[in-house]
Enzyme design. Structure first.
Site, PDB file in Angstrom:
ATOM      1  N   ARG A   1       0.941  -1.015   0.029  1.00  0.00           N
ATOM      2  CA  ARG A   1      -0.201   0.109  -0.049  1.00  0.00           C
ATOM      3  C   ARG A   1       0.949   1.196   0.071  1.00  0.00           C
ATOM      4  O   ARG A   1       1.769   1.335   1.041  1.00  0.00           O
ATOM      5  CB  ARG A   1      -0.896  -0.145   1.196  1.00  0.00           C
ATOM      6  CG  ARG A   1      -1.784   1.469   1.483  1.00  0.00           C
ATOM      7  CD  ARG A   1      -2.937   1.358   0.388  1.00  0.00           C
ATOM      8  NE  ARG A   1      -3.693   0.321   0.621  1.00  0.00           N
ATOM      9  CZ  ARG A   1      -4.631   0.085  -0.482  1.00  0.00           C
ATOM     10  NH1 ARG A   1      -4.626   0.954  -1.630  1.00  0.00           N
ATOM     11  NH2 ARG A   1      -5.504  -0.999  -0.376  1.00  0.00           N
TER      12      ARG A   1
ATOM     13  N   ARG B   1       1.408  -6.257  -9.923  1.00  0.00           N
ATOM     14  CA  ARG B   1       1.810  -5.490  -8.607  1.00  0.00           C
ATOM     15  C   ARG B   1       1.951  -6.621  -7.549  1.00  0.00           C
ATOM     16  O   ARG B   1       2.426  -6.251  -6.434  1.00  0.00           O
ATOM     17  CB  ARG B   1       1.015  -4.362  -8.036  1.00  0.00           C
ATOM     18  CG  ARG B   1      -0.564  -4.939  -7.736  1.00  0.00           C
ATOM     19  CD  ARG B   1      -1.229  -3.551  -7.321  1.00  0.00           C
ATOM     20  NE  ARG B   1      -2.802  -3.955  -7.127  1.00  0.00           N
ATOM     21  CZ  ARG B   1      -3.611  -3.641  -6.365  1.00  0.00           C
ATOM     22  NH1 ARG B   1      -3.298  -2.411  -5.728  1.00  0.00           N
ATOM     23  NH2 ARG B   1      -5.056  -3.955  -6.391  1.00  0.00           N
TER      24      ARG B   1
ATOM     25  N   HIS C   1       0.534   3.792 -10.364  1.00  0.00           N
ATOM     26  CA  HIS C   1      -0.427   4.111  -9.442  1.00  0.00           C
ATOM     27  C   HIS C   1       0.323   5.123  -8.415  1.00  0.00           C
ATOM     28  O   HIS C   1       0.260   4.706  -7.149  1.00  0.00           O
ATOM     29  CB  HIS C   1      -1.181   2.926  -8.836  1.00  0.00           C
ATOM     30  CG  HIS C   1      -2.669   3.291  -8.057  1.00  0.00           C
ATOM     31  ND1 HIS C   1      -2.436   4.124  -6.851  1.00  0.00           N
ATOM     32  CD2 HIS C   1      -3.886   2.679  -8.150  1.00  0.00           C
ATOM     33  CE1 HIS C   1      -3.550   4.081  -6.552  1.00  0.00           C
ATOM     34  NE2 HIS C   1      -4.348   3.330  -7.036  1.00  0.00           N
TER      35      HIS C   1
ATOM     36  N   ASP D   1     -12.121  10.303  -6.783  1.00  0.00           N
ATOM     37  CA  ASP D   1     -11.821   9.285  -7.522  1.00  0.00           C
ATOM     38  C   ASP D   1     -12.034   9.560  -9.052  1.00  0.00           C
ATOM     39  O   ASP D   1     -13.129   8.994  -9.442  1.00  0.00           O
ATOM     40  CB  ASP D   1     -12.246   8.120  -7.130  1.00  0.00           C
ATOM     41  CG  ASP D   1     -11.709   6.691  -7.420  1.00  0.00           C
ATOM     42  OD1 ASP D   1     -11.886   5.458  -7.007  1.00  0.00           O
ATOM     43  OD2 ASP D   1     -10.702   6.760  -8.341  1.00  0.00           O
TER      44      ASP D   1
ATOM     45  N   GLU E   1      -2.107   9.215 -10.836  1.00  0.00           N
ATOM     46  CA  GLU E   1      -1.363   8.136 -11.786  1.00  0.00           C
ATOM     47  C   GLU E   1      -1.504   8.313 -13.208  1.00  0.00           C
ATOM     48  O   GLU E   1      -2.724   8.470 -13.845  1.00  0.00           O
ATOM     49  CB  GLU E   1      -2.466   6.875 -11.346  1.00  0.00           C
ATOM     50  CG  GLU E   1      -2.674   6.764  -9.697  1.00  0.00           C
ATOM     51  CD  GLU E   1      -4.055   6.168  -9.478  1.00  0.00           C
ATOM     52  OE1 GLU E   1      -4.660   6.283  -8.425  1.00  0.00           O
ATOM     53  OE2 GLU E   1      -4.368   4.975 -10.496  1.00  0.00           O
TER      54      GLU E   1
HETATM   55  O1  TA6 Z   1      -6.815   4.274  -8.880  1.00  0.00           O
HETATM   56  C1  TA6 Z   1      -7.661   4.599  -8.109  1.00  0.00           C
HETATM   57  C2  TA6 Z   1      -8.285   3.336  -7.412  1.00  0.00           C
HETATM   58  O2  TA6 Z   1      -8.665   2.546  -8.482  1.00  0.00           O
HETATM   59  C3  TA6 Z   1      -9.296   3.497  -6.413  1.00  0.00           C
HETATM   60  O3  TA6 Z   1     -10.839   3.332  -7.087  1.00  0.00           O
HETATM   61  C4  TA6 Z   1      -9.010   2.760  -5.229  1.00  0.00           C
HETATM   62  O4  TA6 Z   1      -9.637   1.578  -5.380  1.00  0.00           O
HETATM   63  C5  TA6 Z   1      -7.622   2.835  -5.326  1.00  0.00           C
HETATM   64  O5  TA6 Z   1      -7.389   2.751  -6.829  1.00  0.00           O
HETATM   65  C6  TA6 Z   1      -6.780   1.751  -4.666  1.00  0.00           C
HETATM   66  O6  TA6 Z   1      -6.993   0.564  -5.162  1.00  0.00           O
HETATM   67  P1  TA6 Z   1      -6.486  -0.773  -4.365  1.00  0.00           P
HETATM   68  O7  TA6 Z   1      -6.831  -1.982  -5.067  1.00  0.00           O
HETATM   69  O8  TA6 Z   1      -4.999  -0.725  -4.229  1.00  0.00           O
HETATM   70  O9  TA6 Z   1      -7.128  -0.659  -2.850  1.00  0.00           O
END
Ligand code: TA6
Length: 329
Positions: free
Chosen positions: A98, A121, A199, A244, A303
């Site tokens: 994370r 990832r 991301h 978002d 991103e």
């Molecule tokens: O990139 C934004 C997003 O798609 C959000 O909708 C949120 O879910 C975030 O990514 C994090 O995603 P994750 O799968 O890492 O919890």
């Protein structure tokens, strides 16, 4: 008192000169060997996961884990951290890390049948010690090449053969550059299509101090409203609730301004037309197990992505994308 002839004096001066040159040369050699060695270091990180540390002599550094080809740290010459890493990040497969810069491939979010944000990832990449010379241009800086190929397990969920090479570079100026090259190596003639994102979680003083520039008048898909399409009416984006959005066909350069830190990070991108801007805010943050409840205040995800127009590669074809993060104008 010591009396000596001019000849003796000349000899003494020559000796002093010679010794000082020797000292300079010696220092240079020591300098080169030590920093040279330290510029790219492969070592163990959290939970013994392998990581690579890139260092520039002036103090900037980058850390990238082979697990997910995941950048977890980018520091400037003052040693200040520019990338947000959750204090509760889990460094244990199959959980993605994370924070940092997760590599989203071959599927962004739930835009397909795979796990959210694809599998790149949470796979182990390898260090590519023999990159073919024409994959990446001559690189200015210290770098490491990472390689991902599908496992037999991957081929069961996504039946496509590919080679994904990523060069992670730290330039002499302290910029972080991620250059990606994805090749369709399928030998039975099957094309494949993917979506992609770097991301990136940026570390900020406080989300209330942040502005994102470059999205004015652009269309975006709002992930909080079933990806309904809207047009941005604000010149700069500020965030004061869950946010978002996928901004479409953005300029090649956008900027993340943090007034609290008096810092601007410039995001330059090629082959990545879209940009996602995300902050979970308070309520959503509470549902994210590997994020401390208040940490949404100290991050913003901006991103560089290819989402609206998925990339299709015929066998033998390759796609290249480039992300450059810099605190210099
Ligand atoms: O990139 C934004 C997003 O798609 C959000 O909708 C949120 O879910 C975030 O990514 C994090 O995603 P994750 O799968 O890492 O919890």
């Amino acid at each position: 008192m010591i009396v000596c002839s001019s000849r003796q004096m000349m000899r003494l001066l020559h000796t002093i000169l010679f010794v000082s040159v020797l000292v300079v040369v010696y220092t240079e050699i020591v300098e080169a060997t030590t920093t040279g060695n330290k510029s790219v270091e492969v070592t163990k990180g959290i939970n013994g996961l392998e990581k690579v540390i890139l260092r520039q002599t002036h103090g900037s550094s980058v850390e990238v884990y082979l697990y997910g080809a995941h950048v977890t740290s980018w520091k400037n010459e003052q040693g200040e951290e520019l990338i947000f890493l959750s204090s509760k990040a889990i460094f244990s497969p199959p959980k993605p890390i994370r924070g940092g810069i997760p590599t989203v491939f071959p599927q962004f979010s739930n835009l397909g049948s795979l796990q959210s944000h694809g599998f790149a990832r949470n796979r182990f990449w390898t260090i590519d010690n023999k990159p073919s010379p024409d994959t990446f241009k001559v690189t200015n800086g210290v770098f490491v090449d990472l390689l991902l190929k599908p496992t037999e397990e991957d081929l069961k969920i996504w039946p496509h053969r590919f080679e994904f090479r990523m060069r992670v570079t730290l330039t002499p100026g302290g910029d972080l550059v991620l250059t990606s090259c994805i090749r369709n190596t399928d030998d039975v003639g099957k094309p494949f299509t993917f979506t992609f994102a770097h991301h990136t979680y940026f570390s900020v003083s406080n989300i209330s101090e942040v502005e994102v520039k470059g999205m004015a008048k652009l269309d975006y898909l709002d992930n909080l409203q079933n990806r309904t399409r809207f047009t941005e009416t604000k010149d700069t984006i500020t965030i004061d609730s869950e946010f978002d959005r996928i901004y479409l066909s953005t300029p090649k350069k956008v900027a993340v301004l943090d007034h609290g830190n008096k810092r601007t990070v410039f995001v330059r991108k090629d082959g990545l037309p879209d940009a996602v801007v995300w902050n979970p805010w308070e309520k959503k943050a509470k549902t994210i197990v590997d994020l401390r409840e208040d940490e949404y205040k100290y991050m913003i995800a901006v991103e560089a992505a290819a989402i609206e127009k998925p990339v299709t590669l015929q066998p033998g074809e390759e796609w290249k994308g480039r992300l450059e993060l810099s605190t210099r104008h």
